[in-house]
Each structure stands twice: as structure tokens, then as C-alpha cells.
Scaffold this active site. Structure first.
Site, PDB file in Angstrom:
ATOM      1  N   PRO A  10     -29.860  24.274  52.113  1.00 51.13           N
ATOM      2  CG  PRO A  10     -27.640  24.724  51.600  1.00 51.13           C
ATOM      3  CD  PRO A  10     -29.029  24.867  51.055  1.00 51.13           C
ATOM      4  CG  ASN A  11     -26.660  23.165  56.789  1.00 54.91           C
ATOM      5  OD1 ASN A  11     -26.472  21.988  57.034  1.00 54.91           O
ATOM      6  ND2 ASN A  11     -25.793  23.882  56.099  1.00 54.91           N
ATOM      7  NE  ARG A  18     -27.675  26.391  60.340  1.00 54.49           N
ATOM      8  CZ  ARG A  18     -27.769  27.023  59.181  1.00 54.49           C
ATOM      9  NH1 ARG A  18     -28.935  27.111  58.557  1.00 54.49           N
ATOM     10  NH2 ARG A  18     -26.719  27.568  58.638  1.00 54.49           N
ATOM     11  CE1 TYR A  23     -29.252  31.456  60.092  1.00 58.77           C
ATOM     12  CE2 TYR A  23     -28.098  29.795  61.373  1.00 58.77           C
ATOM     13  CZ  TYR A  23     -28.111  30.727  60.359  1.00 58.77           C
ATOM     14  OH  TYR A  23     -26.981  30.947  59.611  1.00 58.77           O
ATOM     15  CG  ASN A  74     -33.281  30.878  53.754  1.00 57.79           C
ATOM     16  OD1 ASN A  74     -32.113  30.963  53.364  1.00 57.79           O
ATOM     17  ND2 ASN A  74     -33.607  30.973  55.040  1.00 57.79           N
ATOM     18  CB  ALA A  77     -24.195  28.247  52.855  1.00 58.51           C
ATOM     19  CG  HIS A  80     -23.611  33.626  51.248  1.00 59.97           C
ATOM     20  ND1 HIS A  80     -24.353  34.792  51.305  1.00 59.97           N
ATOM     21  CD2 HIS A  80     -24.013  32.883  52.331  1.00 59.97           C
ATOM     22  CE1 HIS A  80     -25.140  34.753  52.379  1.00 59.97           C
ATOM     23  NE2 HIS A  80     -24.957  33.617  53.008  1.00 59.97           N
ATOM     24  CG  ASP A  87     -26.679  31.285  35.606  1.00 62.02           C
ATOM     25  OD1 ASP A  87     -26.710  32.527  35.674  1.00 62.02           O
ATOM     26  OD2 ASP A  87     -25.670  30.647  35.246  1.00 62.02           O
ATOM     27  CD  GLU A  98     -31.162  36.875  48.557  1.00 62.66           C
ATOM     28  OE1 GLU A  98     -31.154  37.598  47.526  1.00 62.66           O
ATOM     29  OE2 GLU A  98     -30.184  36.725  49.292  1.00 62.66           O
ATOM     30  CG  HIS A 100     -31.025  35.384  53.710  1.00 61.61           C
ATOM     31  ND1 HIS A 100     -30.481  34.186  53.330  1.00 61.61           N
ATOM     32  CD2 HIS A 100     -30.971  36.200  52.633  1.00 61.61           C
ATOM     33  CE1 HIS A 100     -30.091  34.282  52.066  1.00 61.61           C
ATOM     34  NE2 HIS A 100     -30.378  35.477  51.617  1.00 61.61           N
ATOM     35  CG  LEU A 101     -34.791  32.123  59.093  1.00 59.09           C
ATOM     36  CD1 LEU A 101     -34.175  30.746  59.178  1.00 59.09           C
ATOM     37  CD2 LEU A 101     -36.088  32.183  59.857  1.00 59.09           C
ATOM     38  NE  ARG A 107     -24.982  35.313  60.700  1.00 63.84           N
ATOM     39  CZ  ARG A 107     -25.306  34.065  60.375  1.00 63.84           C
ATOM     40  NH1 ARG A 107     -26.349  33.838  59.598  1.00 63.84           N
ATOM     41  NH2 ARG A 107     -24.597  33.057  60.837  1.00 63.84           N
TER      42      ARG A 107
END
Ligand code: DQA
Length: 149
Positions: A10-11, A18, A23, A74, A77, A80, A87, A98, A100-101, A107
Site C-alpha cells: 500500500p501507498n 509521497r 522515500y 515491501n 504498513a 507492521h 502466514d 523483506e 523497506h526504503l 523511525r
């Protein structure tokens, strides 16, 4: 030819506009095109998919079985919050990196916990878009290792 599924949650479709200070300025299209080209150099096909919907991401992970040897994820959100995504990664038994930028550990507290980290072979964060390329390297090295064994 090895094949990797590159999944963004998402996003991340809004990359470029953004919070560029967090990012980066690159759009998702730029990152995906770069990864596909980098994959070609490594004789690895990269299939890209982005969704803002948890179920759509889970469907892609399920469909990866028998089609892709690795996943780069990625989950935004959902990282988290989503036990369902964790699963799904456990269920398909496909090595998943996994990404993340941003450095999620530097954070807000709520970003420090990753459910996905339990199911992933490793986590790369804080290196901006370079993290996706690092994830390709990590998976390709693993494929090469499996070929040798
Ligand atoms: C992110 C970090 C997440 O905490 C956030 O919700 C995102 C992007 C990253 O790439 O840095 O959407 O996954």
C-alpha cells in the site's frame, strides 16, 4: 531462467510524490524498470506487482508457488500489522526478502515491529531503492548456491 516476484504494498504506487524526503524521488515505475533491467543482467526474470489491498498481495504470494523461486516484498504498513501476509509467506515456502526504503528501526516505535521478518530469509532497510537491487543480489546468490549444492 530464475524468476523473482517483486511485490509492493500500500501507498508505494505514490513513490516519487509521497514524502520524498523519507522515500526518495524515484517513482515505482522507475524502480521496477531498473530492477527488471538489473535482473536481465543476472539472467533472472523479475515480475512486478503492486497493490493497496492485503488480499491481492496474499493472492500473488500464493500464485508464486511453482512460478517464482524468490520473492522481494515491501509490504508497506502491512509489514507492521499483517499476520495474514506473514502466514502467506510461511505457507508458500519461497525464499522471501523483506525490503523497506526507509530505516524502519530509526523511525516511530510502531514501525519497529515486522511480522514479515519472522517469515523472511532477511530484511533490508534504510538504503532507499538500492535495497531492491540488494535483495535481487541476495536471492541470486542463494540460487547460485543451490545450483552448486
Ligand atoms: C516502508 C516503511 C513502512 O513503515 C511504511 O508504512 C511504508 C513504506 C518503506 O519502504 O520504508 O509504506 O515499507
Amino acid at each position: 531462467m530464475n524468476s523473482i516476484l517483486l511485490l509492493n504494498g500500500p501507498n508505494l504506487n505514490l513513490l516519487g510524490t509521497r514524502q520524498p524526503e523519507v522515500y526518495g524521488a524515484e517513482t515505482l515505475d522507475m524502480i521496477q524498470d531498473g530492477c527488471v533491467a538489473y535482473g536481465k543482467e543476472k539472467a533472472t526474470e523479475i515480475t512486478c506487482f503492486q497493490s493497496n489491498h492485503e488480499g491481492a498481495l496474499i493472492d500473488q504470494i500464493h500464485a508464486a508457488r511453482g512460478r517464482h523461486q524468490g520473492i522481494i516484498l515491501n509490504a508497506g504498513a502491512y509489514t507492521h500489522s499483517s499476520i495474514a501476509l506473514m502466514d502467506a509467506v510461511f505457507s508458500v515456502e519461497i525464499p522471501t526478502v523483506e525490503v523497506h526504503l526507509s530505516n524502519i528501526h530509526a523511525r516511530e516505535d510502531f514501525r519497529h515491529r515486522s511480522y514479515l521478518a519472522r517469515a523472511a530469509i532477511g530484511q533490508i532497510c534504510g538504503f532507499g531503492s538500492l535495497g531492491y537491487y540488494m535483495a535481487i543480489d541476495a536471492l541470486v546468490a542463494r540460487f547460485d548456491q543451490e545450483t552448486v549444492e
